[in-house]
Design a protein around this motif. Structure first.
Motif, PDB file in Angstrom:
ATOM      1  N   MET A   1       0.831  -1.199   0.000  1.00 59.40           N
ATOM      2  CA  MET A   1       0.000   0.000   0.000  1.00 59.40           C
ATOM      3  C   MET A   1       0.869   1.253   0.000  1.00 59.40           C
ATOM      4  SD  MET A   1      -3.062  -0.704   2.742  1.00 59.40           S
ATOM      5  CE  MET A   1      -4.304  -1.957   2.459  1.00 59.40           C
ATOM      6  N   GLU A   2       0.357   2.324  -0.599  1.00 64.55           N
ATOM      7  CA  GLU A   2       1.015   3.617  -0.517  1.00 64.55           C
ATOM      8  C   GLU A   2       0.745   4.245   0.851  1.00 64.55           C
ATOM      9  OE1 GLU A   2       3.051   4.835  -2.754  1.00 64.55           O
ATOM     10  OE2 GLU A   2       2.748   3.047  -4.011  1.00 64.55           O
ATOM     11  N   LYS A   3       1.509   5.285   1.170  1.00 65.06           N
ATOM     12  CA  LYS A   3       1.418   5.891   2.495  1.00 65.06           C
ATOM     13  C   LYS A   3       0.014   6.397   2.797  1.00 65.06           C
ATOM     14  CE  LYS A   3       3.597   9.303   5.510  1.00 65.06           C
ATOM     15  NZ  LYS A   3       4.687  10.293   5.656  1.00 65.06           N
ATOM     16  N   LEU A  56       3.454  -3.146   5.460  1.00 62.01           N
ATOM     17  CA  LEU A  56       3.192  -2.399   4.231  1.00 62.01           C
ATOM     18  C   LEU A  56       2.021  -2.949   3.423  1.00 62.01           C
ATOM     19  CD1 LEU A  56       6.793  -1.478   3.056  1.00 62.01           C
ATOM     20  CD2 LEU A  56       5.251  -0.305   4.630  1.00 62.01           C
ATOM     21  N   ASP A  57       1.448  -4.075   3.886  1.00 61.49           N
ATOM     22  CA  ASP A  57       0.211  -4.585   3.291  1.00 61.49           C
ATOM     23  C   ASP A  57      -1.017  -4.132   4.070  1.00 61.49           C
ATOM     24  OD1 ASP A  57       1.422  -5.988   1.169  1.00 61.49           O
ATOM     25  OD2 ASP A  57       1.911  -7.664   2.509  1.00 61.49           O
ATOM     26  N   GLY A  58      -0.789  -3.345   5.129  1.00 60.12           N
ATOM     27  CA  GLY A  58      -1.904  -2.819   5.908  1.00 60.12           C
ATOM     28  C   GLY A  58      -2.326  -3.679   7.074  1.00 60.12           C
ATOM     29  N   HIS A  59      -1.562  -4.742   7.374  1.00 60.84           N
ATOM     30  CA  HIS A  59      -1.897  -5.581   8.518  1.00 60.84           C
ATOM     31  C   HIS A  59      -1.409  -4.917   9.811  1.00 60.84           C
ATOM     32  CE1 HIS A  59      -1.541  -8.825   5.289  1.00 60.84           C
ATOM     33  NE2 HIS A  59      -2.838  -8.743   5.584  1.00 60.84           N
ATOM     34  N   LEU A  60      -2.208  -5.045  10.863  1.00 58.19           N
ATOM     35  CA  LEU A  60      -1.885  -4.419  12.139  1.00 58.19           C
ATOM     36  C   LEU A  60      -0.777  -5.186  12.857  1.00 58.19           C
ATOM     37  CD1 LEU A  60      -2.601  -2.239  14.274  1.00 58.19           C
ATOM     38  CD2 LEU A  60      -4.245  -3.879  15.228  1.00 58.19           C
TER      39      LEU A  60
END
Length: 479
Positions: A1-3, A56-60
């Protein structure tokens, strides 16, 4: 994902109060595509904060919600209801996690319950893998941390016997008396304070479990040879007077306090030039550190004594002096004489080989480090006094003093009430070993090593010291 996508993802996990402001938005990517995004919001007035870390894949990866306790008339949820909240939250982020992780332990921490979900191998949890979740009385998730299991270790075919380990310890165990500042948050003691204790020379005993002879699992870095030089009584008379905090630290009239923080036993104070401005709005960690630290002076003040315990100048001061090592040493000694009366009775200068190469040329400082002992020469463990002198200005750029009021060191007995042999017998009576998985950093790929770690046979926590006056066993608190 982008920032920006990661930022939206973070905002979807927690509702940020309107009176909070973003102070960090960091995005770090490694060479192999791995990385992390970090987002921090705070309310400076109330000293509250929220931190979220995502991969960076958005996982917590982790979540911390630090809000002031609010009085509530609602009935707190019980342990089982909070466990359900914890698992619901966990599964909402990692739907398949409980297929490989097991609820291993639950602990009460003040009003919060912490649930540990671990990967179990040989009925033991893998170190630094799995998850813990903190649930408050109302069922809100206030802390979360997850680290995936990268590699399952192989189960050893043979294990060294505990009898061999105990025999090895019996043949090598030795004690030395030392003074230790014990804290109830770290050790199983009734109250904080200095205590005369016996410390085993190998205070952390861990051995590889899959060998037939005792082998230390931790290889200590090679020590740099050093000697400790006694300090002679001062030859010159330094005028003793009651110095203000500003005078000790060297604060000028052009500087104002920008922060004052309650840190429990100490108060943290930060000064900066009143005309200082930061032009750029940078939400990176580097930008945050610049806003917090650049051109500041930071000090920690003991609440008990009202005296300066340490300070550091991050504000560069210019000067044209060219002080020698000996000149700087004398300035350090003069400073100590003002801060610690009779300093020469309690401090010894540490002299290391190649010490001149260690000096910080970029900051033009000469750093002097001192070990501490009582009037009878018994060392005070881990108590180091540091004085850094700027050889261009002659000012003290950094000072780190004792963690306790120096008057208390004279209240500690100078002779032990029990002998080394008695301490050794007490230690061996309580000694046991238990298996644990530890992270093995020696290989190219992160893996695990099975170790036997020494513990108290009754509390199952590590034995750290034997009280030299009472013979009581002092153990570490559980995690």
């Amino acid at each position: 994902m982008e920032k920006e996508e990661l930022r939206k993802r973070a905002l979807s996990i927690v509702q940020i109060p309107v009176n909070f402001q973003a102070i960090i938005e960091e995005y770090v990517e490694g060479e192999n595509g791995e990385g992390e995004a970090m987002f921090v919001w705070i309310n400076e007035e109330s000293n509250e904060g929220i931190t979220i870390n995502l991969d960076l894949d958005g996982h917590l990866n982790s979540l911390t919600i630090d809000l002031n306790d609010k009085d509530s008339n609602e009935i707190p949820l019980n342990i089982e209801e909070r466990k359900k909240r914890a698992e619901h939250f966990f599964l909402s982020h990692y739907p398949d996690a409980l297929e490989e992780l097991t609820l291993y332990e639950m602990k009460k921490m003040n009003q919060t319950y912490r649930y540990y979900y671990e990967k179990i191998v040989m009925d033991l949890p893998l170190n630094s893998a799995g998850c813990f979740i903190d649930v408050d009385p109302m069922g809100e998730i206030v802390k979360f941390s997850y680290k995936a299991v990268k590699r399952i270790p192989e189960i050893p075919r043979t294990l060294i016997s505990k009898e061999k380990l105990i025999e090895h310890v019996q043949n090598s165990l030795d004690f030395q008396p030392t003074i230790k500042n014990l804290y109830t948050i770290i050790y199983n003691v009734a109250e904080d304070g200095l205590r005369l204790v016996y410390e085993p020379e190998e205070s952390i005993m861990k051995f590889k479990a899959d060998v037939l002879t005792p082998t230390l699992s931790i290889i200590h870095d090679e020590d740099v040879p050093e000697t400790c030089v006694p300090l002679p009584p001062p030859s010159n008379t330094v005028l003793q007077k009651d110095l203000t905090i500003k005078e000790v630290v060297g604060i000028t009239e052009e500087m104002d306090i920008i922060r004052e923080v309650d840190m429990g036993e100490e108060t943290g104070i930060v000064w900066r030039d009143r005309n200082w401005e930061m032009n750029e709005e940078d939400l990176s960690i580097d930008g945050y550190l610049k806003r917090q630290t650049k051109d500041t002076v930071k000090a920690f003040i003991s609440k008990e004594t009202g005296k300066v315990r340490s300070f550091m100048w991050f504000n560069e001061r210019s000067g044209n002096l060219q002080l020698s090592h000996e000149d700087c040493y004398q300035k350090a000694i003069n400073f100590l004489q003002m801060i610690i009366p009779d300093y020469h009775k309690y401090l010894q200068l540490i002299v290391r080989e190649n010490e001149e190469d260690e000096q910080d040329e970029a900051r033009n400082t000469e750093v002097f480090t001192f070990r501490m002992h009582n009037s009878e020469g018994i060392p005070v463990q881990l108590e180091i006094v540091v004085v850094a002198v700027n050889n261009k200005t002659g000012h003290i750029d950094h000072y780190s003093g004792p963690s306790f009021d120096m008057e208390k060191i004279n209240e500690i007995p100078t002779k032990t009430a029990i002998t080394k042999k008695e301490a050794r017998d007490i230690f061996l009576t309580h000694l046991d070993f238990e298996l644990a998985w530890e992270t093995d950093y020696n290989g190219d790929i992160e893996s695990y090593i099975l170790v036997y770690q020494a513990c108290d046979r009754y509390s199952r926590t590590p034995i750290r010291y034997i009280d030299a006056m009472t013979g009581a066993v002092i153990t570490a608190r559980d995690k």
